[in-house]
Scaffold this motif. Structure first.
Motif, short mmCIF file in Angstrom:
data_model
loop_
_atom_site.label_atom_id
_atom_site.label_comp_id
_atom_site.label_asym_id
_atom_site.label_seq_id
_atom_site.Cartn_x
_atom_site.Cartn_y
_atom_site.Cartn_z
N ASP A 161 -18.49 5.09 10.17
CA ASP A 161 -17.30 4.26 10.31
C ASP A 161 -17.16 3.29 9.13
O ASP A 161 -16.05 3.01 8.67
CB ASP A 161 -17.34 3.48 11.62
CG ASP A 161 -16.94 4.34 12.82
OD1 ASP A 161 -16.60 5.53 12.60
OD2 ASP A 161 -16.95 3.84 13.95
N MET A 162 -18.27 2.73 8.66
CA MET A 162 -18.22 1.86 7.49
C MET A 162 -17.63 2.59 6.29
O MET A 162 -16.86 2.02 5.52
CB MET A 162 -19.62 1.36 7.14
CG MET A 162 -20.16 0.30 8.08
SD MET A 162 -21.90 -0.13 7.71
CE MET A 162 -21.74 -0.81 6.05
N LEU A 163 -18.00 3.86 6.14
CA LEU A 163 -17.52 4.66 5.01
C LEU A 163 -16.09 5.15 5.22
O LEU A 163 -15.47 5.67 4.29
CB LEU A 163 -18.44 5.86 4.78
CG LEU A 163 -19.84 5.53 4.24
CD1 LEU A 163 -20.74 6.76 4.33
CD2 LEU A 163 -19.78 5.02 2.81
N LEU B 50 -19.43 -6.27 10.64
CA LEU B 50 -19.92 -6.71 11.95
C LEU B 50 -19.03 -6.21 13.08
O LEU B 50 -19.53 -5.79 14.13
CB LEU B 50 -20.08 -8.22 11.98
CG LEU B 50 -21.38 -8.78 11.42
CD1 LEU B 50 -21.42 -10.30 11.54
CD2 LEU B 50 -22.60 -8.18 12.11
N PRO B 51 -17.69 -6.25 12.91
CA PRO B 51 -16.84 -5.69 13.98
C PRO B 51 -17.08 -4.20 14.21
O PRO B 51 -17.00 -3.72 15.34
CB PRO B 51 -15.41 -5.94 13.46
CG PRO B 51 -15.55 -7.10 12.53
CD PRO B 51 -16.88 -6.92 11.87
N VAL B 52 -17.39 -3.45 13.14
CA VAL B 52 -17.70 -2.03 13.27
C VAL B 52 -18.98 -1.84 14.07
O VAL B 52 -19.07 -0.98 14.96
CB VAL B 52 -17.83 -1.37 11.88
CG1 VAL B 52 -18.31 0.06 11.99
CG2 VAL B 52 -16.50 -1.44 11.13
N LEU C 49 -16.06 0.97 3.13
CA LEU C 49 -17.15 0.91 2.15
C LEU C 49 -16.98 1.96 1.05
O LEU C 49 -17.27 1.69 -0.12
CB LEU C 49 -18.49 1.11 2.85
CG LEU C 49 -19.74 1.19 1.97
CD1 LEU C 49 -19.89 -0.06 1.11
CD2 LEU C 49 -20.98 1.41 2.83
N LEU C 50 -16.50 3.14 1.40
CA LEU C 50 -16.31 4.18 0.39
C LEU C 50 -15.29 3.73 -0.66
O LEU C 50 -15.49 3.94 -1.86
CB LEU C 50 -15.85 5.48 1.06
CG LEU C 50 -15.77 6.71 0.14
CD1 LEU C 50 -17.11 6.99 -0.54
CD2 LEU C 50 -15.33 7.94 0.95
N ALA D 178 -24.26 10.76 -3.78
CA ALA D 178 -25.71 10.62 -3.61
C ALA D 178 -26.05 9.36 -2.83
O ALA D 178 -26.94 9.36 -1.96
CB ALA D 178 -26.41 10.62 -4.97
N PHE D 179 -25.35 8.27 -3.10
CA PHE D 179 -25.60 7.02 -2.38
C PHE D 179 -25.24 7.17 -0.91
O PHE D 179 -25.98 6.70 -0.03
CB PHE D 179 -24.83 5.86 -3.01
CG PHE D 179 -25.11 4.55 -2.33
CD1 PHE D 179 -26.30 3.87 -2.56
CD2 PHE D 179 -24.20 4.00 -1.44
CE1 PHE D 179 -26.58 2.67 -1.92
CE2 PHE D 179 -24.47 2.80 -0.80
CZ PHE D 179 -25.65 2.14 -1.03
N CYS D 180 -24.11 7.81 -0.62
CA CYS D 180 -23.70 8.01 0.77
C CYS D 180 -24.71 8.88 1.52
O CYS D 180 -25.02 8.64 2.69
CB CYS D 180 -22.31 8.64 0.84
SG CYS D 180 -20.97 7.56 0.28
#
Length: 411
Positions: free
Chosen positions: A143-145, A106-108, A205-206, A226-228
């Motif tokens: 950014d999550m990754l 959520l902050p991202v 997340l990565l 593949a998911f990314c």
């Protein structure tokens, strides 16, 4: 089975300009159509599409993704079934709900919305598509990754090429080649990062995907890549279109926009109704494992079925005044609209219900809230009429608005 020659072809310019009248005729008089160009059976009624999404793997499979998405993403979770699918979904799902979503991401989301809005909040005008919607979700995912912000333009280019590939119903060779090229380019970019991240785990997340383990199973480098790839394309394109569409719908219904501006708790209702009324994804395909009876006839085993979400979500047997945008309607449940119990079809249903639905909800809630704060009197540019574009995915190509700048930014 009806052939419905009077209905505009789904590859025609007439259909692309406005598919909704064609959807209505399909539902009423041709609920099952054999479409020669795409070699698929087209279905349009809510009950039929719902059944396809919810039925067992032994009836409807995702084997079509072997040719539809594997050439650009590699083998993804969408192609798996049974225990293999359940385990892979269990590996990725926790990052998109509960504490991880709330505390890590959520902050991202909040930061990315503010940074994009800061670029235009003092100008009094912006194209909400080019200036916000196309940038926001892909920036959030990158950014999550934990990927380099300097590469955001690359991500945007890749996901645009992938979405064009997925929607290439007419088989344009250049679009196919560009989409397939992204698989190689994205792999060359991501695999070294994944290998490095395995040895240097962080809070992103990565790292979560690299470390995740369920019943002794971990994701391979190729699984993660593949998911990314899927996340950037699916999460970018759908939220992009949803943000543009929710504002287009509200701007065309000023009394509902005023209600949402006054009560931000209505944003989820506005999002749910947008997903029903103008869904970002209009078509999802499945493949039959056995002979199946649906409205209008029989589909043989091994056939591709094109499920028209855009048609099913306006089925009058499920919704009152289905061609009316109404965030206050009582036949759409906002509290379940972002779960597998949804009573719309925009996120699919069943075992392949969109794993990122709650992420999309968080992005929409944050983005719309901040945009309304920055643009309290937002209105369409003089003389502009929002026009949807696209067939496979659909939304406004541009949305120029004007507003009176707010002197101080809300904290």
């Amino acid at each position: 089975m009806a052939t419905a020659q009077q209905i505009p072809d789904i590859l025609s310019a007439e259909f692309a300009a406005d598919p909704y009248p064609a959807y209505r005729v399909m539902r009423e008089s041709a609920p099952l159509i054999w479409h020669e160009a795409t070699r698929s059976y087209i279905i349009s009624r809510y009950d039929d599409v719902e059944r396809v999404f919810k039925d067992r793997d032994s009836v409807f499979t995702t084997d079509n993704y072997d040719w539809q998405i594997e050439p650009v993403h590699g083998k993804t979770i969408l192609q798996l079934s049974g225990r293999e699918h359940a385990v892979r979904r269990a590996l990725v799902a926790p990052a998109f709900r509960g504490a991880d979503l709330r505390e890590k991401f959520l902050p991202v989301i909040d930061r990315n919305a503010r940074e994009l809005i800061d670029a235009f909040r003092d100008t009094g005008s912006v194209d909400l598509v080019g200036g916000f919607a196309t940038r926001f979700p892909v920036n959030v995912i990158a950014d999550m990754l934990g990927l380099d912000r300097a590469d955001h333009e690359k991500f945007h280019g890749w996901y645009t090429a992938v979405i064009a590939f997925l929607g290439n119903l007419s088989g344009d060779a250049a679009v196919t080649a560009a989409g397939e090229r992204t698989r190689t380019e994205f792999a060359e970019y991501m695999i070294p990062i994944i290998r490095h991240r395995r040895e240097n785990l962080g809070d992103d997340l990565l790292s979560t995907l690299c470390a995740a383990e369920v019943d002794g199973v971990r994701m391979s480098d190729e699984d993660i890549k593949a998911f990314c790839s899927l996340l950037l394309a699916a999460g970018g394109e759908t939220t992009d279109k949803a943000i543009a569409s929710i504002f287009a719908n509200l701007l065309l219904h000023p009394e509902q926009l005023a209600a949402v501006r006054a009560d931000r708790a209505l944003i989820p209702r506005a999002f749910a109704e947008t997903l029903r009324f103008t869904p970002p994804v209009h078509m999802i395909m499945r493949q039959t494992a056995t002979e199946v009876e649906l409205s209008g006839g029989t589909i043989p085993p091994g056939a591709t079925v094109t499920c028209l979400i855009g048609a099913a979500n306006r089925d009058g047997s499920h919704y009152r005044d289905p061609d009316t945008f109404d965030i206050f309607r009582d036949d759409l449940t906002a509290t379940t609209a972002f779960s597998a119990a949804a009573d719309h079809l925009a996120f699919a249903l069943g075992r392949h219900f969109c794993v990122g639905a709650l992420l999309a909800k968080a992005e929409i809630e944050t983005g719309v809230d901040q945009l309304l704060d920055a643009m309290p009197d937002v209105r369409l540019d003089d003389g502009f009429d929002p026009v949807e574009q696209g067939v496979f995915t659909r939304g406004p190509a541009s949305l120029p608005v004007r507003f009176t700048p707010v002197t101080a930014r809300p904290e």
